[in-house]
Write a protein that holds these residues in place. Structure first.
Motif: not given
Length: 336
Positions: A220-222, A302-303, A333-336
Motif C-alpha cells: 500500500s502507498f500514498g 491519497t495518503g 502508513m504512519g507517515r501522517e
C-alpha cells in the motif's frame, strides 16, 4: 525512516569502493575445492552440469545496499563472492559443481567497480543459459536524492563521477545499468528502507527451504508520497470515498475493522476486489509460464493510510488463497 542506518551508509561505502573487508571472495579458503584434476562432468556447451549450484547475481546502484544484500544471503548460508568480474561467473559455477554438493547456492555481487569487466556480463549470462543454470538477478536501486545523501554521509566519491559531481556519477551508472535493470527478476527500491527493512525483504524472499513458484509483495502507498519505483502493477483506490473525511475513522488505518468495513461497503469496492483478484489470477498464471518469480503490486490511495491498506490486505489474502506466497507491506502508513 532511520536516516542513520540506511542500506547505503556503511554498506553503500563498501558498494562504492569495495572497502567492506572483502575483495574478490568473501568466504573461507577451504569452502571450494581446488581446480586441479579432471574437469567436472557435463561442462560442455548446452550440457547441464552435474550438481550445478543455484546462482543469484546481486547488482544495482552504488550506495543502494548491495553489500547489505550480500551479507544477508551469506547469513542464510549462501556462498558469496563480492566484485567478481562477470567473465569469471561461469568458472565460479563450475567450481561449485565440483564441490560435491558443498556449495549448492552461490551469490555474486556484480557492479561498476569492475569497470571494463562489466561489459562481459551479458555474454556470461548467455553462457549460463546454454548450460541450464538456475540463476536470478536482484537489482537494488534508490532515488538520486537518497544516493547523494548516502555518499555525502560517508564522504566518499561515486565510482563513476571522475572529476564531476556525485550526481554525474549516478546518472552515468543509471545509464550503464538500464538494460540489466530491465532483465532483473527482483527490483528493490531502498530509498526509504533502513538496513533491517532491506534484510527483512530479502529474508522473506530467500529464507524458505523450498522455492515457491511465485512470490508477491502487495504494497500500500500514498500517491502524495510518490509511486513505488519497483512496482510491477499499480492499483488506484482513489475512486472510493476517503475515510479521512469521517471524523470517527480518521485516526485509524485500513487495518482497523471499522475502516475496512466502511471501505468495502462503498459502491464498487467489493466488485473491484473480485474483478482485480480474477485479473491477478490470470497474471500470476502467465508469470509462472514465463518463469517470473517475483511481482510487486502497489495499491495506492491519497495518503496510504485507509483505502489502500484495506484493499492491500484483501488482495494479499486472495493471492495467498490462490497459492501465491505473499508479503504485505504498508509503505506510507504512519507517515501522517
Amino acid at each position: 525512516m532511520d536516516g542513520t542506518n540506511t542500506p547505503g551508509d556503511a554498506s553503500g561505502a563498501a558498494d562504492a569502493n569495495g572497502a567492506d573487508g572483502t575483495d574478490a571472495v568473501r568466504a573461507r579458503e577451504t569452502a571450494l575445492p581446488r581446480t586441479g584434476g579432471s574437469p567436472a562432468a557435463g561442462t560442455g556447451a548446452g550440457e547441464p552440469l552435474a550438481g550445478i549450484p543455484e546462482l543469484v547475481i546481486i547488482s544495482g546502484m552504488s550506495g543502494a545496499g548491495r553489500s547489505t544484500a550480500a551479507k544477508c544471503l551469506e547469513d542464510l548460508g549462501w556462498f558469496v563472492v563480492d566484485n567478481l568480474p562477470p567473465a569469471l561467473i561461469p568458472t565460479m559455477v563450475d567450481l561449485g559443481a565440483r564441490s560435491q554438493g558443498n556449495v549448492a547456492r552461490i551469490a555474486v555481487v556484480v557492479d561498476v567497480r569492475g569497470r571494463q569487466f562489466f561489459d562481459n556480463l551479458r555474454e556470461s549470462l548467455a553462457d549460463l543459459a546454454t548450460r541450464s543454470v538456475k540463476r536470478r538477478v536482484i537489482f537494488l536501486e534508490a532515488s538520486d536524492d537518497a544516493l547523494v545523501r548516502r555518499f555525502e554521509s560517508v564522504r566518499r566519491p561515486h565510482p563513476l563521477q571522475g572529476s564531476g559531481r556525485i550526481v554525474d556519477g549516478i546518472a552515468a551508472e543509471r545509464d550503464l545499468l538500464r538494460e540489466l535493470r530491465g532483465d532483473a527478476d527482483l527490483v528493490i527500491d531502498t530509498s526509504s528502507l533502513n538496513v533491517h527493512e532491506l534484510r527483512a525483504k530479502l529474508d522473506a524472499q530467500f529464507a524458505g527451504e523450498e522455492e515457491p513458484e511465485l512470490r508477491a509483495t502487495v504494497m500500500s502507498f500514498g500517491f502524495k508520497y510518490g509511486l513505488p519505483v519497483d512496482a510491477d502493477l499499480v492499483v488506484d483506490c482513489r475512486f472510493l470515498p476517503n475515510p479521512h473525511w469521517v471524523p470517527e475513522l480518521r485516526p485509524f488505518t485500513g487495518l482497523n475493522d471499522e475502516v475496512a468495513t466502511y471501505v468495502f461497503n462503498q459502491p464498487g469496492a467489493k466488485e473491484f476486489l473480485d474483478r482485480y483478484a480474477e485479473l491477478l489470477h490470470i497474471i500470476a498464471a502467465g508469470y509462472r509460464r514465463e518463469g517470473k518469480r517475483y511481482v510487486t503490486i502497489a495499491v495506492g490511495c491519497t495518503g496510504g493510510k485507509h483505502r489502500s491498506v484495506a484493499m492491500s490486505e484483501r488482495l494479499a489474502a486472495r493471492l495467498a488463497a490462490d497459492g501465491v506466497e505473499t508479503v504485505t507491506v504498508h509503505r506510507d502508513m504512519g507517515r501522517e
